[in-house]
Write a protein that holds these residues in place. Structure first.
Motif, PDB file in Angstrom:
ATOM      1  N   THR A 110      39.166  18.423  14.686  1.00 12.04           N
ATOM      2  CA  THR A 110      38.196  17.893  15.646  1.00 12.04           C
ATOM      3  C   THR A 110      37.348  16.878  14.886  1.00 12.04           C
ATOM      4  N   SER A 111      36.370  16.308  15.539  1.00 14.67           N
ATOM      5  CA  SER A 111      35.522  15.312  14.873  1.00 14.67           C
ATOM      6  C   SER A 111      34.666  15.925  13.772  1.00 14.67           C
ATOM      7  N   SER A 112      34.517  17.254  13.774  1.00  9.92           N
ATOM      8  CA  SER A 112      33.692  17.889  12.739  1.00  9.92           C
ATOM      9  C   SER A 112      34.346  19.162  12.207  1.00  9.92           C
ATOM     10  N   GLY A 113      35.578  19.045  11.757  1.00 11.32           N
ATOM     11  CA  GLY A 113      36.280  20.194  11.189  1.00 11.32           C
ATOM     12  C   GLY A 113      37.402  20.657  12.097  1.00 11.32           C
ATOM     13  N   ARG A 118      34.854  25.155  14.677  1.00 13.05           N
ATOM     14  CA  ARG A 118      33.955  24.844  15.800  1.00 13.05           C
ATOM     15  C   ARG A 118      33.751  26.075  16.678  1.00 13.05           C
TER      16      ARG A 118
END
Length: 127
Positions: A110-113, A118
């Motif tokens: 994902t955009s952050s891991g 998440r």
């Protein structure tokens, strides 16, 4: 479809459906769609669920919907809060195939891991 609601995207058939006929959907795909709905509900833990008309009426009210969109806990009479998914209902003969799907989903970036990370963060959320 130019615009297709999320709920409708989970309905499918391997053949063109005609009035009065049943859809032709592989059992594993039906299980995976059900599993995805459970994950989507889990993503909104602390949010609201109910039937679609309840939610449309609720989200049409600028007061509660603004608070909901801002991530604040909102209680509305007749619309219960969501709760964490305790587990998945999977037929025993589909467990191996579903595990492959879940491993790929939870390892997806994902955009952050990874999606797995998440989801873990969301479980810690106060909402």
């Amino acid at each position: 479809y130019e615009a297709r609601p999320l709920t409708c995207r989970g309905m499918f058939s391997m053949k063109t459906c005609r009035p009065g006929e049943e859809a032709d959907a592989p059992e594993l795909l039906v299980t995976i769609v059900s599993l995805c709905w459970q994950i989507i509900e889990h993503l909104d833990v602390g949010g609201l669920y109910g039937n679609l008309l309840d939610l449309m009426r609720f989200l049409g009210d600028s007061g509660p919907s603004g608070a909901y969109e801002a991530g604040q806990r909102v209680m509305k009479k007749g619309v219960p809060p969501t709760r964490p998914v305790p587990g998945f209902l999977i037929p025993p003969d589909q467990e191996d195939q579903v595990r492959l799907f879940l491993d790929a989903l939870f390892d997806a970036p994902t955009s952050s891991g990874r999606f797995r990370e998440r989801m873990a963060e969301m479980r810690k959320s106060p909402f």
